[in-house]
Write a protein that holds these residues in place. Structure first.
Motif, mmCIF file in Angstrom:
data_model
loop_
_atom_site.group_PDB
_atom_site.id
_atom_site.type_symbol
_atom_site.label_atom_id
_atom_site.label_comp_id
_atom_site.label_asym_id
_atom_site.label_seq_id
_atom_site.Cartn_x
_atom_site.Cartn_y
_atom_site.Cartn_z
ATOM 1 N N ASP A 114 0.807 -1.220 0.000
ATOM 2 C CA ASP A 114 0.000 0.000 0.000
ATOM 3 C C ASP A 114 0.844 1.276 0.000
ATOM 4 O O ASP A 114 0.495 2.272 0.623
ATOM 5 N N CYS A 115 1.945 1.248 -0.705
ATOM 6 C CA CYS A 115 2.837 2.395 -0.848
ATOM 7 C C CYS A 115 2.294 3.293 -1.968
ATOM 8 O O CYS A 115 1.657 2.810 -2.905
ATOM 9 N N SER A 116 2.532 4.579 -1.906
ATOM 10 C CA SER A 116 2.068 5.480 -2.965
ATOM 11 C C SER A 116 2.989 5.368 -4.176
ATOM 12 O O SER A 116 4.135 4.926 -4.077
ATOM 13 N N TRP A 117 2.476 5.800 -5.330
ATOM 14 C CA TRP A 117 3.281 5.800 -6.552
ATOM 15 C C TRP A 117 4.505 6.711 -6.370
ATOM 16 O O TRP A 117 5.594 6.384 -6.830
ATOM 17 N N GLU A 118 4.306 7.814 -5.680
ATOM 18 C CA GLU A 118 5.401 8.750 -5.452
ATOM 19 C C GLU A 118 6.497 8.125 -4.591
ATOM 20 O O GLU A 118 7.688 8.288 -4.860
ATOM 21 N N GLN A 119 6.100 7.395 -3.546
ATOM 22 C CA GLN A 119 7.082 6.729 -2.690
ATOM 23 C C GLN A 119 7.850 5.663 -3.477
ATOM 24 O O GLN A 119 9.069 5.544 -3.333
ATOM 25 N N LEU A 124 12.917 3.978 -6.120
ATOM 26 C CA LEU A 124 13.616 3.502 -7.318
ATOM 27 C C LEU A 124 14.523 4.567 -7.929
ATOM 28 O O LEU A 124 15.307 4.274 -8.840
ATOM 29 N N GLY A 125 14.372 5.803 -7.490
ATOM 30 C CA GLY A 125 15.168 6.897 -8.017
ATOM 31 C C GLY A 125 14.738 7.315 -9.418
ATOM 32 O O GLY A 125 15.568 7.695 -10.243
ATOM 33 N N VAL A 126 13.433 7.228 -9.664
ATOM 34 C CA VAL A 126 12.881 7.595 -10.974
ATOM 35 C C VAL A 126 11.653 8.478 -10.758
ATOM 36 O O VAL A 126 11.211 8.686 -9.630
ATOM 37 N N VAL A 127 11.110 8.990 -11.853
ATOM 38 C CA VAL A 127 9.895 9.800 -11.759
ATOM 39 C C VAL A 127 8.676 8.876 -11.787
ATOM 40 O O VAL A 127 8.770 7.712 -12.196
ATOM 41 N N CYS A 128 7.528 9.412 -11.367
ATOM 42 C CA CYS A 128 6.288 8.624 -11.306
ATOM 43 C C CYS A 128 5.917 8.023 -12.660
ATOM 44 O O CYS A 128 5.423 6.898 -12.723
ATOM 45 N N ARG A 129 6.151 8.773 -13.715
ATOM 46 C CA ARG A 129 5.805 8.277 -15.050
ATOM 47 C C ARG A 129 6.558 6.970 -15.354
ATOM 48 O O ARG A 129 5.994 6.038 -15.931
ATOM 49 N N THR A 130 7.809 6.894 -14.941
ATOM 50 C CA THR A 130 8.599 5.681 -15.146
ATOM 51 C C THR A 130 8.029 4.528 -14.322
ATOM 52 O O THR A 130 7.959 3.383 -14.794
ATOM 53 N N VAL A 131 7.607 4.807 -13.103
ATOM 54 C CA VAL A 131 7.005 3.769 -12.257
ATOM 55 C C VAL A 131 5.744 3.233 -12.921
ATOM 56 O O VAL A 131 5.498 2.021 -12.921
ATOM 57 N N HIS A 132 4.951 4.110 -13.509
ATOM 58 C CA HIS A 132 3.735 3.663 -14.193
ATOM 59 C C HIS A 132 4.075 2.806 -15.414
ATOM 60 O O HIS A 132 3.377 1.827 -15.705
ATOM 61 N N LYS A 133 5.152 3.129 -16.112
ATOM 62 C CA LYS A 133 5.583 2.300 -17.251
ATOM 63 C C LYS A 133 6.037 0.929 -16.770
ATOM 64 O O LYS A 133 5.736 -0.092 -17.390
ATOM 65 N N ILE A 134 6.765 0.917 -15.663
ATOM 66 C CA ILE A 134 7.214 -0.359 -15.073
ATOM 67 C C ILE A 134 5.993 -1.182 -14.658
ATOM 68 O O ILE A 134 5.926 -2.394 -14.890
ATOM 69 N N LYS A 135 5.011 -0.509 -14.053
ATOM 70 C CA LYS A 135 3.778 -1.198 -13.641
ATOM 71 C C LYS A 135 3.067 -1.794 -14.848
ATOM 72 O O LYS A 135 2.608 -2.939 -14.814
#
Length: 161
Positions: A114-119, A124-135
């Protein structure tokens, strides 16, 4: 299921992960209380003796019979539900463990913990957009895994060793 259907299925599984975890915990501690049993007993019968001690003995016997039957039925229902929930959680955990390290980390942090996308992005040392791509990559890979194993007739996640 088609790939888009499987993608939606995996997304639903991830979104409901914490709810299933909570249900599993509740079922591990479920039991039938005495109040529930008493509410369901029928104490009146024509065969019951009119005196108090006869009624008490009759009530005690019926209570025990009803408790045994209800507890057996309830336990069987609880076990069936618990097995289904745990099997689904185990399958999901296993498939996530097969993902690329970063994909697995994003899925675990965001959906399981239950961690936020920002956290997750910060960790990971990346921006949120990159996390969404990884997701998105992770969801596509999970959808493929579910689709692949289901094409052989169902849930084929190995048991934990």
């Amino acid at each position: 299921m088609m790939n888009s259907d499987m993608y939606a299925h995996v997304t639903d599984l991830l979104k409901s992960f914490r709810q299933r975890e909570q249900r599993i915990e509740l079922l591990h501690h479920a039991n039938v209380s005495g109040d529930e049993l008493i509410d369901n007993l029928n104490f009146s019968t024509e065969d019951t003796a009119p005196n108090a001690s006869g009624n008490i003995f009759y009530i005690m016997l019926n209570y025990q019979k009803f408790a045994d039957r209800l507890n057996t039925e309830t336990v069987n229902e609880i076990v069936a539900e618990l097995v289904d929930l745990e099997k689904e959680q185990d399958r999901l955990h296993y498939y996530v463990s097969l993902l690329d390290c970063r994909e697995a980390q994003v899925i675990r942090r965001v959906y399981f913990e239950d961690c936020s996308w920002e956290q997750a992005a910060e960790e990971l040392g990346v921006v949120c957009r990159t996390v969404h791509k990884i997701k998105e990559r992770a969801l596509n890979n999970l959808a493929w895994m579910y689709g692949y194993t289901d094409s052989f007739g169902g849930n084929h996640a190995p048991t934990a060793q």
